[in-house]
Design an enzyme around this catalytic site. Structure first.
Site: not given
Ligand code: FES
Length: 208
Positions: A36, A106
């Site tokens: 992300c 995450c």
């Molecule tokens: Fe990638 Fe949270 S969406 S660290």
């Protein structure tokens, strides 16, 4: 897509612990998630008995990035370096009473950043890292990639069926169908994780 967060995630997101930075830290790391683009910065202060006496983080990411870094730093605080090395993403997820499957990475990012900060500390004090084979490095990297279908690591899910390494090229066979919803995410993540190690990366999805 609306994500369901537990009360614990919301608590740590709205009131995160250990935010900030440490001047002249014993160890420091900043890591990003290929999934992300979010990032976490962790500083640790280690006393002369090898205990993490202080730890701070800064997040450049989503709500789960903040909540997982908050919990990972809480878990590490007061632990010895060796104890802190054993903290894994499942401990963080458990502490948060669960994470949406697409947010499990995450917690992996938070824990990896903690581990890198510890490695940085160990390098500074002269502890050498053990040398790993290329296969071990590949499996270390694959061990950071989540199958969003299940919220598990792809290796634990046993969908990595074959890894063949040939000079600078790697071919990985994944047991998912060609029309799997997350096929492209998984493929991109594998490539981003392995790019530093190989010139050519081929991912083949084998489920019929
Ligand atoms: Fe990638 Fe949270 S969406 S660290």
């Amino acid at each position: 897509m609306t994500l369901e967060y537990t009360k614990k995630v919301i608590e740590h997101f709205t009131n995160p612990k250990n935010v900030g930075e440490i001047k002249e830290p014993s160890g420091h790391a900043i890591e990003g998630s290929p999934a992300c683009g979010d990032m976490v910065n962790i500083d640790i202060k280690v006393d002369d008995k090898g205990t993490i006496e202080d730890i701070k983080f800064k997040s450049y990411g989503c709500a789960s990035n903040i909540a997982t870094a908050s919990v990972a730093t809480e878990l590490a605080k007061g632990k010895t370096i060796n104890e802190a090395k054993n903290i894994n993403w499942k401990d963080v997820e458990k502490e948060l009473e669960g994470l949406p499957q697409v947010k499990v990475h995450c917690s992996i990012l938070a824990v990896n950043t903690l581990k890198k900060a510890i490695e940085n500390y160990e390098e500074k004090i002269g502890i050498k890292k053990e040398k790993k084979s290329i296969e071990e490095k590949v499996y270390d990297e694959l061990g950071n990639i989540v199958n969003p279908n299940t919220g598990n690591i792809i290796v634990d899910d046993k969908i990595v069926k074959e890894v063949s390494i040939n000079e600078k090229k790697i071919i990985i066979k994944i047991d998912l169908s060609d029309d799997d919803l997350y096929k492209n995410n998984i493929s991109d993540e594998i490539k981003e994780h392995l790019e530093p190690l190989f010139e050519k990366i081929e991912i083949i999805f084998i489920k019929k």
